[in-house]
Write an enzyme that holds these catalytic residues in place. Structure first.
Site, PDB file in Angstrom:
ATOM      1  N   CYS A  33       0.804  -1.221   0.000  1.00 24.53           N
ATOM      2  CA  CYS A  33       0.000   0.000   0.000  1.00 24.53           C
ATOM      3  C   CYS A  33       0.840   1.277   0.000  1.00 24.53           C
ATOM      4  CB  CYS A  33      -0.977   0.011   1.175  1.00 24.53           C
ATOM      5  SG  CYS A  33      -0.196   0.280   2.770  1.00 24.53           S
ATOM      6  N   CYS A 103      -2.704  -1.057   9.065  1.00 22.49           N
ATOM      7  CA  CYS A 103      -2.122   0.173   9.603  1.00 22.49           C
ATOM      8  C   CYS A 103      -1.802   0.020  11.087  1.00 22.49           C
ATOM      9  CB  CYS A 103      -3.066   1.348   9.392  1.00 22.49           C
ATOM     10  SG  CYS A 103      -3.315   1.773   7.653  1.00 22.49           S
TER      11      CYS A 103
END
Length: 145
Positions: A33, A103
């Site tokens: 990402c 995350c």
């Protein structure tokens, strides 16, 4: 989609920046990402984290998890900071969407990477600390989040 706490930590991130002469610095990323997180820790002689700062290149969830992770480790001992998991970061933010769980893992690994750097610089062993990954994709594949 995002909780109020996630939005607050994204819009008003805590502890952004670098520390001069940090005790430990850890950098981790996610090649898939493109997120990159760097965490700086200032640890005193008793092994307590006096200060934590971060610099993150990534999405809003990456910024929010970085901000929350620094809040969670400040004032903790090295051993207590090691116990701050991605789940603890997500819980403190009142959750993340499933596609953003990585995350929180980035935040956990950044803490571990900074602790690893601290341990290496000081020639000490931190019980339970394993060598961190540089790219969390390795960990995501191992643990199948």
């Amino acid at each position: 989609m995002y909780s109020e706490k996630v939005m607050d930590h994204f819009n008003n991130p805590r502890n952004v920046g670098e520390l001069e002469n940090p005790s430990g610095v850890g950098t981790v990323g996610n090649a898939k990402c493109g997120d990159i997180m760097r965490m700086y820790l200032d640890i005193d002689e008793e092994g307590v984290i006096r200060e934590a700062k971060f610099k993150t290149f990534g999405c809003g969830a990456a910024v929010a998890t970085s901000s929350m992770a620094t809040e969670l480790v400040k004032g903790k001992t090295v051993q207590q900071a090691l116990e701050v998991t991605n789940t603890a970061v997500m819980d403190a933010l009142d959750g993340l969407p499933p596609v953003k769980v990585h995350c929180s893992l980035l935040a956990e690994e950044a803490i571990h990477a900074a602790l690893w750097d601290y341990a290496q610089k000081n020639h000490i062993e931190i019980k339970g600390l394993k060598k961190p990954v540089e790219d969390i994709e390795e960990k995501l594949q191992e643990e199948e989040y």
